[in-house]
Design an enzyme around this catalytic site. Structure first.
Site, PDB file in Angstrom:
ATOM      1  N   CYS A 383       3.641  -0.697   4.819  1.00  0.00           N
ATOM      2  CA  CYS A 383       5.059  -1.038   4.907  1.00  0.00           C
ATOM      3  C   CYS A 383       5.895   0.243   5.053  1.00  0.00           C
ATOM      4  O   CYS A 383       5.947   0.820   6.130  1.00  0.00           O
ATOM      5  CB  CYS A 383       5.461  -1.900   3.722  1.00  0.00           C
ATOM      6  N   HIS A 509       1.840  -6.262   3.828  1.00  0.00           N
ATOM      7  CA  HIS A 509       1.218  -5.845   2.553  1.00  0.00           C
ATOM      8  C   HIS A 509      -0.150  -6.509   2.372  1.00  0.00           C
ATOM      9  O   HIS A 509      -0.256  -7.532   1.705  1.00  0.00           O
ATOM     10  CB  HIS A 509       2.121  -6.241   1.385  1.00  0.00           C
ATOM     11  N   GLU A 511      -2.473  -5.769   0.482  1.00  0.00           N
ATOM     12  CA  GLU A 511      -2.975  -5.739  -0.896  1.00  0.00           C
ATOM     13  C   GLU A 511      -2.823  -7.082  -1.609  1.00  0.00           C
ATOM     14  O   GLU A 511      -3.579  -7.394  -2.525  1.00  0.00           O
ATOM     15  CB  GLU A 511      -2.283  -4.632  -1.708  1.00  0.00           C
TER      16      GLU A 511
END
Ligand code: GLN
Length: 569
Positions: A383, A509, A511
């Protein structure tokens, strides 16, 4: 009949209730049951989107773009429960809904009260999460500590549901602390009081998870069972794990918690399959090799503000049978004329710049990206980390010294990252942020395409600013690979450094979707690149690496104190 499990906490906060609830979810799934997870946060914020990472840790984003408590991230890592806005209930949401109904005249002139109107709203929201016919169990974690004023309506709703469902269909599990006083003696009194407090609101717990640094012996557990009216088999020692939170499901299983829950709720016993968890733990405890990853950002001193990033790095490690040592680097250390960039970055095998907001530390991140590009070190930008790649390329390669994001310099003459007029229609998720799941199309032959092994991917977003398309041609001509786009081609989703060993920035993102049993492909690829960069020279078994801590100082202190990775998230 559907089943409910309420998980509450007593004595104090930060006991790892989220990990406890998640681990119970994982165990129920290991028994072949279908689980849904709900988090209740008794604060008045409608969601976590506006909360400072200093106060609240990471904001976890779901597919549908809800900005939620980081415990939902744990649910996502431990269970298969789909997660959306509905899985996170706050006092703010509940009151907002009740007050809106009142304004619409839906209560037909009756007096609107906490009981029954607020509690009914809470109950309806809890039950809605598990309404699909295939759901067996809904696990509801009630945030805060029993005894707090804020949680009273939620505990009353829990009490009513426990009663209405009957205790063979709904159970209560209370997580408490058994502290040690000087001399190491363990004290049961706080737990006795915590259970009394729960009983005072009309809830008798069925099981207790007792948090303590060490194992609680049988005598201690029998004593607590006797004082609290909980069956001995339901009194579980939730001791600190030695290496990783992913040991917790096994620790509970070894003490029979899953069998006990199934017996309590009359669920036909099925064989527990914990093999995937055992494999995860094996790879954390005895990895084949080690790498060091430098994470350059702000908020580095806060363990929880990048919770999902830390976990996803470990998952990338698990997928490569590699121990990951995370070196947190405050980007401020790379700023100024005297900064020793080689000294700070020279010892890591790869650099990650995670998401972030606000101007502080940006120049240090730009330097880190440049250093990684010029030194052939793996670089992974998430990001903001991708936007940093863009700014760095514009300044160093294109020679546009003034290039910036309008987030940090609203009047920049060269806004390579900015808010774009024509993006207004893709932001209609609410507010001005681009939030939640969306599709990216990956270019053939690119690193990102190789990493995902797919042309179309769906990842979650949480940002306002975008790559400025006005400069796209300049970037591509000068060697920045634009490798991922939205399906309409309108927005840039990933950038990379062609010819560099591994340099990739993604606007989303990844994650948030990573799991210990199934690492995010980008994290897996990044750690793989770090392994190559490390050239097989494993980090000598340092205390930090062995303890798997995210913070070397913390790990050293723990190594001294003889304890391992804390049990809590
Ligand atoms: N601050 C940047 C933006 O809003 C990046 C956000 C992030 O990294 N999550 O676009």
């Amino acid at each position: 009949m559907k089943k409910l499990i309420f998980v509450t906490g007593g004595v104090c906060s930060s006991l790892g209730k989220g990990i406890a609830a998640s681990s119970i979810g994982a165990l129920m799934e290991a028994r072949g049951l279908s689980v849904r997870m709900v988090k209740i946060d008794p604060y008045l914020n409608v969601d976590a989107g506006t909360m400072s990472p200093y106060q609240h840790g990471e904001v976890y984003v779901t597919d549908d773009g809800a900005e939620t408590d980081l415990d939902l991230g744990n649910y996502g890592r431990f269970t298969n429960s789909p997660l959306s806005r509905a899985n996170s209930i706050t006092t703010g949401q509940v009151y907002q809904a009740v007050i809106n109904k009142e304004r619409e005249g839906r209560f037909l002139g009756r007096t609107v009260q906490v009981i029954p109107h607020v509690t009914d709203e809470i109950k309806a929201r809890i039950l809605a999460v598990g309404k699909d016919p295939d759901v067996d169990i809904t696990i509801i974690e009630v945030g805060g500590t029993v005894g707090d004023m804020e949680s009273i309506p939620f505990l009353e709703a829990a009490r009513q549901l426990l009663h209405e469902f009957g205790r063979q269909n709904a159970i209560s599990i209370h997580v408490t602390l058994v502290p040690a006083v000087s001399g190491g003696e363990l004290k049961t009194k706080p737990t006795q009081h915590a259970v009394k407090e729960l009983q005072e609101v009309g809830i008798q717990p069925d099981a207790l998870i007792l948090r303590a640094s060490g194992h609680l012996d049988e005598g201690m557990r029998r004593k607590i069972a006797g004082f609290t009216n909980v069956e001995f088999e339901g009194v579980i020692s939730g001791y600190d794990v030695s290496h990783t939170i992913y040991q917790v499901p096994q620790i509970y299983h070894e003490q029979g918690l899953d069998s006990f829950i199934l017996k309590k709720m009359n669920i036909e016993s099925r064989h527990a399959d914990l093999r995937p968890w055992k494999e995860v733990v094996r790879k954390v405890v005895e990895p084949k090799r080690h790498v060091r990853v430098g994470v350059v950002g702000k908020y580095m001193e806060l363990t929880d503000s990048y919770k999902s990033v830390w976990e996803a790095l470990y998952h990338g490690g698990i997928a490569n049978d590699t121990g990951v040592e995370i070196i947190k680097i405050d980007s401020g250390r790379l700023e100024g004329e005297l900064a020793d960039i080689d000294g700070v970055l020279g010892t890591v095998d790869g650099i990650l710049v995670p998401g972030g907001f606000g101007e502080r530390g940006i120049e240090g991140m730009v330097r880190a990206a440049r250093w990684a590009r010029e030194h052939g070190k793996p670089y992974f930008g998430i990001c903001l980390g991708m936007q940093i790649m863009v700014i760095e390329h514009a300044r160093t390669v294109l020679g546009w010294a003034k290039a910036h994001s309008t987030e940090f310099d609203p009047d920049t003459a060269c806004p390579v990252v900015g808010l774009l007029e024509d993006q207004v229609d893709v932001r209609n998720y609410g507010g001005t942020m681009r939030l939640g799941k969306s599709e990216s199309v990956l270019k053939e032959g690119s690193l990102i395409r190789e990493v995902y092994g797919a042309e179309h991917i769906w990842e979650r977003h949480r940002h306002r600013y975008e790559f400025n398309n006005a400069y796209r041609a300049d970037f591509e001509k000068s060697g920045l690979g634009i490798s991922g786009l939205t399906p309409d081609g309108g927005l840039v989703e990933s950038c990379e450094w062609p010819g560099h060993p591994w340099g990739l920035g993604v606007q989303f993102h990844p994650e948030f979707k990573s799991r210990p049993t199934q690492a995010s492909p980008v994290f897996k690829g990044f750690i793989g690149a770090c392994v190559i960069a490390n050239g097989g020279k494993s980090v000598p078994g340092s205390a930090e690496a062995r303890l798997g801590s995210t913070d070397p100082r913390e790990a050293k202190a723990k190594a001294k104190a003889g304890e391992g990775h804390a049990h809590r998230a």
